[in-house]
Motif scaffolding. Structure first.
Motif, PDB file in Angstrom:
ATOM      1  N   LEU A 223       0.817  -1.204   0.000  1.00  0.00           N
ATOM      2  CA  LEU A 223       0.000   0.000   0.000  1.00  0.00           C
ATOM      3  C   LEU A 223       0.856   1.262   0.000  1.00  0.00           C
ATOM      4  N   ARG A 224       0.416   2.262  -0.710  1.00  0.00           N
ATOM      5  CA  ARG A 224       1.138   3.526  -0.768  1.00  0.00           C
ATOM      6  C   ARG A 224       0.872   4.326   0.503  1.00  0.00           C
ATOM      7  N   PRO A 225       1.761   5.264   0.862  1.00  0.00           N
ATOM      8  CA  PRO A 225       1.478   6.153   1.992  1.00  0.00           C
ATOM      9  C   PRO A 225       0.175   6.919   1.757  1.00  0.00           C
ATOM     10  N   GLY A 226      -0.654   6.990   2.784  1.00  0.00           N
ATOM     11  CA  GLY A 226      -1.926   7.682   2.682  1.00  0.00           C
ATOM     12  C   GLY A 226      -3.082   6.825   2.203  1.00  0.00           C
ATOM     13  N   ALA A 227      -2.821   5.561   1.869  1.00  0.00           N
ATOM     14  CA  ALA A 227      -3.885   4.694   1.370  1.00  0.00           C
ATOM     15  C   ALA A 227      -4.829   4.282   2.493  1.00  0.00           C
ATOM     16  N   VAL A 228      -6.082   4.036   2.136  1.00  0.00           N
ATOM     17  CA  VAL A 228      -7.051   3.452   3.056  1.00  0.00           C
ATOM     18  C   VAL A 228      -7.504   2.118   2.479  1.00  0.00           C
ATOM     19  N   SER A 229      -7.455   1.077   3.295  1.00  0.00           N
ATOM     20  CA  SER A 229      -7.918  -0.243   2.880  1.00  0.00           C
ATOM     21  C   SER A 229      -9.164  -0.584   3.687  1.00  0.00           C
ATOM     22  N   ILE A 230     -10.243  -0.942   2.993  1.00  0.00           N
ATOM     23  CA  ILE A 230     -11.547  -1.180   3.612  1.00  0.00           C
ATOM     24  C   ILE A 230     -11.901  -2.645   3.428  1.00  0.00           C
ATOM     25  N   ALA A 283     -17.684  14.473  15.388  1.00  0.00           N
ATOM     26  CA  ALA A 283     -17.150  14.530  16.744  1.00  0.00           C
ATOM     27  C   ALA A 283     -15.651  14.268  16.771  1.00  0.00           C
ATOM     28  N   ALA A 284     -15.147  13.540  15.781  1.00  0.00           N
ATOM     29  CA  ALA A 284     -13.721  13.227  15.703  1.00  0.00           C
ATOM     30  C   ALA A 284     -13.354  13.041  14.234  1.00  0.00           C
ATOM     31  N   THR A 285     -12.041  13.021  13.964  1.00  0.00           N
ATOM     32  CA  THR A 285     -11.541  12.908  12.596  1.00  0.00           C
ATOM     33  C   THR A 285     -10.870  11.558  12.394  1.00  0.00           C
ATOM     34  N   ALA A 286     -11.260  10.883  11.323  1.00  0.00           N
ATOM     35  CA  ALA A 286     -10.698   9.560  11.061  1.00  0.00           C
ATOM     36  C   ALA A 286      -9.216   9.648  10.717  1.00  0.00           C
ATOM     37  N   ARG A 287      -8.870  10.604   9.889  1.00  0.00           N
ATOM     38  CA  ARG A 287      -7.475  10.750   9.445  1.00  0.00           C
ATOM     39  C   ARG A 287      -6.871  11.985  10.102  1.00  0.00           C
ATOM     40  N   THR A 288      -5.683  11.828  10.692  1.00  0.00           N
ATOM     41  CA  THR A 288      -5.015  12.954  11.336  1.00  0.00           C
ATOM     42  C   THR A 288      -3.726  13.354  10.638  1.00  0.00           C
ATOM     43  N   SER A 289      -3.343  12.623   9.570  1.00  0.00           N
ATOM     44  CA  SER A 289      -2.154  12.955   8.799  1.00  0.00           C
ATOM     45  C   SER A 289      -2.327  12.431   7.376  1.00  0.00           C
ATOM     46  N   PRO A 290      -1.890  13.179   6.350  1.00  0.00           N
ATOM     47  CA  PRO A 290      -2.089  12.744   4.962  1.00  0.00           C
ATOM     48  C   PRO A 290      -1.407  11.430   4.620  1.00  0.00           C
ATOM     49  N   ASP A 291      -0.295  11.098   5.270  1.00  0.00           N
ATOM     50  CA  ASP A 291       0.469   9.909   4.908  1.00  0.00           C
ATOM     51  C   ASP A 291       0.085   8.658   5.692  1.00  0.00           C
ATOM     52  N   GLN A 292      -0.866   8.763   6.586  1.00  0.00           N
ATOM     53  CA  GLN A 292      -1.257   7.588   7.367  1.00  0.00           C
ATOM     54  C   GLN A 292      -1.884   6.515   6.482  1.00  0.00           C
ATOM     55  N   ARG A 293      -1.468   5.273   6.703  1.00  0.00           N
ATOM     56  CA  ARG A 293      -2.159   4.137   6.103  1.00  0.00           C
ATOM     57  C   ARG A 293      -3.250   3.717   7.081  1.00  0.00           C
ATOM     58  N   ILE A 294      -4.492   3.757   6.610  1.00  0.00           N
ATOM     59  CA  ILE A 294      -5.636   3.485   7.469  1.00  0.00           C
ATOM     60  C   ILE A 294      -6.293   2.174   7.069  1.00  0.00           C
ATOM     61  N   PHE A 295      -6.601   1.363   8.077  1.00  0.00           N
ATOM     62  CA  PHE A 295      -7.391   0.155   7.868  1.00  0.00           C
ATOM     63  C   PHE A 295      -8.796   0.427   8.387  1.00  0.00           C
ATOM     64  N   ALA A 296      -9.827   0.115   7.590  1.00  0.00           N
ATOM     65  CA  ALA A 296     -11.214   0.343   7.986  1.00  0.00           C
ATOM     66  C   ALA A 296     -11.993  -0.960   7.875  1.00  0.00           C
ATOM     67  N   TYR A 297     -12.742  -1.270   8.920  1.00  0.00           N
ATOM     68  CA  TYR A 297     -13.506  -2.524   8.962  1.00  0.00           C
ATOM     69  C   TYR A 297     -14.995  -2.212   8.867  1.00  0.00           C
ATOM     70  N   ASN A 298     -15.633  -2.778   7.847  1.00  0.00           N
ATOM     71  CA  ASN A 298     -17.052  -2.553   7.575  1.00  0.00           C
ATOM     72  C   ASN A 298     -17.864  -3.743   8.072  1.00  0.00           C
TER      73      ASN A 298
END
Length: 329
Positions: A223-230, A283-298
């Motif tokens: 994954l590239r920097p900043g990618a989100v995987s759902i 109420a809150a922000t999911a991403r706090t930095s542009p380069d974060q790799r985020i994992f999201a569970y649906n």
């Protein structure tokens, strides 16, 4: 919805199939359900599950209340033949809704179409909340029901997407994904990819919807920097969760129940940083930095099924669809 206290409107699969609803309407309905839950106005208790010792079937019961719509509902789900091929399995899911202002029943309906729309709408909301600024490329893994609707819903919440990538192996499924995209967004093109690692490296958003037997498994280092995987079904390796900079879930408790294939060998999960209702509500922000790799569970929350089911019941009543059953007479 005029009725007395002895009758119930029953909406069949064919009744619901005949209702037109826009993708934007679905997203808005699901989003409002999350906002109401985050505000503490709705109730979404943990689901009840029963399963025989040999594992040939599984049943769920889910009760909830939508505080903005003032309705209470019960969803049931029963699947039989889990040891057989998908074609030989039996699956039934229903939703029964009651008006908590009048105390009268609203409708009982097949819940399969509701689930098939709710889930990709949630993925699209996760993508919107978790994506880095100005995402351009989305990759969908899998061509089943969720794979077919994933890209149209992503374009609904993120219309700036330019490259739409698909990883799939079933010709009929690939054709269905193309047809659904052409029907909803005729001006957009689909790229079929064969090199999953290269496609994952290009993607700002990865949505994994494949079935349990897929060989696809995107690793964290792809994954590239900043990618989100759902994760919706399968197609992501556990490393995408355990090496993520942030973890977002629709429900942390539900992820621990239904996402056990993503746990460490000792059965542990990394902590969830934020649940989607809090992000959607602002109420809150999911991403706090542009380069974060985020994992999201649906995973599904019954309040979203309730809200969308009630929306379908409203549309059906306006068109006089369904069958009135004197259930309590």
């Amino acid at each position: 919805m005029d009725r007395d206290d002895t009758t119930l409107r029953v909406l069949s699969t064919s009744d619901l199939a005949g209702l037109d609803i826009t993708l934007a309407d679905v997203v808005d309905t699901v989003e409002q359900a999350y906002r109401t839950l985050a505000a503490g106005l709705s109730d979404n208790p943990r689901k009840l599950t029963v399963k025989p010792a040999d594992g040939h079937s599984v049943s769920y019961a889910m009760l909830g209340r939508d505080g903005s719509r003032d309705i209470v509902a019960v969803k049931t789900s029963y699947k039989h033949g889990l040891h057989d091929s998908r074609e030989r399995q039996h699956y039934y899911t229903t939703l029964t809704i009651y008006d908590d202002v009048t105390g009268l029943p609203v409708a009982m309906m097949d819940c399969s179409r509701i689930g098939s729309l709710r889930t990709p709408a949630v993925s699209a909301l996760l993508a919107r909340e978790c994506a880095a600024p100005d995402p351009r490329t989305a990759l969908v893994i899998g061509t089943g029901t969720q794979g077919r609707l994933a890209l149209p819903f992503l374009l609904t919440t993120l219309p700036g997407l330019e490259r739409l990538l698909l990883s799939g192996t079933h010709p009929d499924g690939i054709a269905a994904v193309r047809a659904e995209l052409a029907r909803r967004f005729p001006d957009r093109e689909l790229e079929l990819v064969t090199d999953l690692r290269s496609a994952a490296a290009d993607a700002d958003i990865v949505v994994a919807t494949a079935g349990g037997h897929t060989p696809a498994a995107v690793e964290a280092e792809w994954l590239r920097p900043g990618a989100v995987s759902i994760l919706v079904g399968h197609g992501l390796a556990p490393s995408t969760l355990h090496r993520a900079d942030r973890v977002i879930a629709t429900s942390e408790a539900q992820m621990h129940v239904t996402g056990t294939d993503m746990a460490d060998p000792d059965g542990t999960f990394p902590a969830v940083d934020l649940e989607l209702p809090a992000a959607v509500s602002g109420a809150a922000t999911a991403r706090t930095s542009p380069d974060q790799r985020i994992f999201a569970y649906n995973s599904g929350l019954v309040v979203t099924d309730i809200a969308l089911g009630h929306r379908f019941a409203q549309l059906a009543a306006a068109q006089h669809l369904g069958t009135e059953v004197a259930l309590w007479r």
